[in-house]
Design an enzyme around this catalytic site. Structure first.
Site, PDB file in Angstrom:
ATOM      1  N   THR A  73       0.840  -1.195   0.000  1.00  0.00           N
ATOM      2  CA  THR A  73       0.000   0.000   0.000  1.00  0.00           C
ATOM      3  C   THR A  73       0.877   1.248   0.000  1.00  0.00           C
ATOM      4  O   THR A  73       1.942   1.252   0.608  1.00  0.00           O
ATOM      5  CB  THR A  73      -0.887  -0.008   1.268  1.00  0.00           C
ATOM      6  OG1 THR A  73      -1.708  -1.175   1.232  1.00  0.00           O
ATOM      7  CG2 THR A  73      -1.785   1.225   1.332  1.00  0.00           C
ATOM      8  N   GLY A  74       0.387   2.281  -0.675  1.00  0.00           N
ATOM      9  CA  GLY A  74       1.104   3.552  -0.662  1.00  0.00           C
ATOM     10  C   GLY A  74       1.468   3.998  -2.064  1.00  0.00           C
ATOM     11  O   GLY A  74       1.165   3.317  -3.049  1.00  0.00           O
ATOM     12  N   ASP A  76       6.254  -4.132  -1.302  1.00  0.00           N
ATOM     13  CA  ASP A  76       5.664  -2.997  -0.588  1.00  0.00           C
ATOM     14  C   ASP A  76       6.727  -1.944  -0.315  1.00  0.00           C
ATOM     15  O   ASP A  76       7.934  -2.236  -0.353  1.00  0.00           O
ATOM     16  CB  ASP A  76       5.052  -3.488   0.736  1.00  0.00           C
ATOM     17  CG  ASP A  76       4.053  -2.496   1.323  1.00  0.00           C
ATOM     18  OD1 ASP A  76       3.838  -1.421   0.737  1.00  0.00           O
ATOM     19  OD2 ASP A  76       3.470  -2.815   2.376  1.00  0.00           O
ATOM     20  N   GLU A  97      -0.735  -5.378   6.041  1.00  0.00           N
ATOM     21  CA  GLU A  97       0.608  -5.505   5.441  1.00  0.00           C
ATOM     22  C   GLU A  97       1.412  -6.572   6.184  1.00  0.00           C
ATOM     23  O   GLU A  97       2.078  -7.404   5.576  1.00  0.00           O
ATOM     24  CB  GLU A  97       1.342  -4.164   5.494  1.00  0.00           C
ATOM     25  CG  GLU A  97       0.757  -3.142   4.531  1.00  0.00           C
ATOM     26  CD  GLU A  97       1.356  -1.759   4.672  1.00  0.00           C
ATOM     27  OE1 GLU A  97       2.094  -1.518   5.640  1.00  0.00           O
ATOM     28  OE2 GLU A  97       1.067  -0.915   3.810  1.00  0.00           O
ATOM     29  N   GLY A 138       2.599   4.351   7.559  1.00  0.00           N
ATOM     30  CA  GLY A 138       2.296   5.757   7.284  1.00  0.00           C
ATOM     31  C   GLY A 138       0.926   5.910   6.629  1.00  0.00           C
ATOM     32  O   GLY A 138       0.203   6.872   6.878  1.00  0.00           O
ATOM     33  N   GLY A 139       0.568   4.935   5.812  1.00  0.00           N
ATOM     34  CA  GLY A 139      -0.743   4.949   5.166  1.00  0.00           C
ATOM     35  C   GLY A 139      -1.819   4.251   5.993  1.00  0.00           C
ATOM     36  O   GLY A 139      -2.980   4.184   5.581  1.00  0.00           O
ATOM     37  N   ASP A 164       8.218   3.427   5.304  1.00  0.00           N
ATOM     38  CA  ASP A 164       8.404   4.830   5.698  1.00  0.00           C
ATOM     39  C   ASP A 164       9.854   5.095   6.082  1.00  0.00           C
ATOM     40  O   ASP A 164      10.374   6.181   5.837  1.00  0.00           O
ATOM     41  CB  ASP A 164       7.453   5.165   6.845  1.00  0.00           C
ATOM     42  CG  ASP A 164       6.017   4.989   6.413  1.00  0.00           C
ATOM     43  OD1 ASP A 164       5.622   5.624   5.422  1.00  0.00           O
ATOM     44  OD2 ASP A 164       5.295   4.184   7.024  1.00  0.00           O
TER      45      ASP A 164
HETATM   46  C1  5RP Z   1       1.353   2.084   4.272  1.00  0.00           C
HETATM   47  C2  5RP Z   1       2.824   1.838   4.281  1.00  0.00           C
HETATM   48  C3  5RP Z   1       3.601   2.307   3.107  1.00  0.00           C
HETATM   49  O1  5RP Z   1       4.382   1.279   2.637  1.00  0.00           O
HETATM   50  C4  5RP Z   1       4.480   3.450   3.515  1.00  0.00           C
HETATM   51  O2  5RP Z   1       3.671   4.451   4.122  1.00  0.00           O
HETATM   52  C5  5RP Z   1       5.231   4.038   2.329  1.00  0.00           C
HETATM   53  O3  5RP Z   1       4.390   4.756   1.499  1.00  0.00           O
HETATM   54  P1  5RP Z   1       4.905   5.570   0.247  1.00  0.00           P
HETATM   55  O4  5RP Z   1       5.370   4.565  -0.761  1.00  0.00           O
HETATM   56  O5  5RP Z   1       3.720   6.353  -0.219  1.00  0.00           O
HETATM   57  O6  5RP Z   1       6.020   6.466   0.738  1.00  0.00           O
HETATM   58  O7  5RP Z   1       3.388   1.273   5.174  1.00  0.00           O
HETATM   59  O8  5RP Z   1       0.749   1.639   5.439  1.00  0.00           O
END
Ligand code: 5RP
Length: 220
Positions: free
Chosen positions: A29-30, A82, A104, A97-98, A85
């Site tokens: 996700t993200g 994946d 996950e 972060g998301g 952060d």
């Molecule tokens: C979501 C996450 C994402 O992998 C993390 O926030 C990274 O996101 P991005 O690729 O937008 O920087 O753990 O829960």
């Protein structure tokens, strides 16, 4: 000049090399995972489908005509791709972060290989500058927050946010995480904590890091 999005796209393309023909792929996700989903769409006839770690990723996969299976139907997966952060050279990560950390962690745990895709800004020496997300059962919010303060953190409720599982998130500021494996276990033993955003006991197996000099492959 390469933008951060260019770096994310480059690592997403590199991750396709790790997708076996005819497989069911674990998808994170993200924004970086979104680039990976877009790359996966180009080879969708070579895979059987995907297991998504969030509703948002499931929608994006379906939008590209990729079949989304439940983890219960798919069984164990060969690969999970994946973002993160923060990530160290030991491939320990802060994620969430998301807000999708629980799903996950579940999909990562069911996958043989974790391929982490990041732009260079995510690589750190010590985890903790990025606030550590902790998913909490709503009735335990205050009691868990008090325990987190005792551990040296400053928890802040993520306002107006509910996880895919109906819970809340406390983002813990002010930590310098010298022993992520130990802290991950400690946090998991606080009553009311569903999941914490440290991915250290099950670290990544491969980091594809997007840099101005190209994609670097880092393993432990
Ligand atoms: C979501 C996450 C994402 O992998 C993390 O926030 C990274 O996101 P991005 O690729 O937008 O920087 O753990 O829960």
């Amino acid at each position: 000049m390469m933008t951060q999005d260019d770096l994310k796209r480059a690592v997403a393309q590199a991750a396709i090399e790790y997708v076996p023909v005819d497989s069911i792929v674990g998808v994170g996700t993200g924004s970086t995972a979104n680039f990976f989903i877009d790359e996966l769409a180009k080879i969708r006839h070579r895979i059987r489908g995907a297991v998504a770690s969030s509703e948002a990723s499931a929608q994006r996969l379906k939008g590209h005509g990729i079949e989304v299976l439940s983890l219960n139907d798919a069984g164990d997966l060969p690969v999970y791709v994946d973002g993160a952060d923060e990530i160290t050279r030991h491939l320990h990560m802060i994620k969430g972060g998301g807000g999708a950390l629980t799903r996950e962690k579940i999909v990562a745990a069911a996958s043989k290989k974790f391929i982490c895709v990041c732009d260079a800004s995510k690589l750190v020496d010590v985890l903790g500058k990025f606030p550590l997300p902790v998913e909490v059962i709503p009735m335990a919010r205050s009691s868990v927050a008090r325990q987190l303060v005792k551990l040296g953190g400053q928890p802040k409720l993520r306002e107006g946010f509910t996880t895919d599982n109906g819970n809340v998130i406390l983002d813990v500021h002010g930590l310098q995480i010298m022993n992520p494996v130990e802290l991950e276990s400690t946090l998991d033993h606080i009553a009311g904590v569903v999941t914490n955003g440290l991915f250290a006991r099950r670290a990544a197996d491969v980091l594809l890091l997007g840099t101005a000099e190209g994609v670097k492959t880092i393993t432990v």
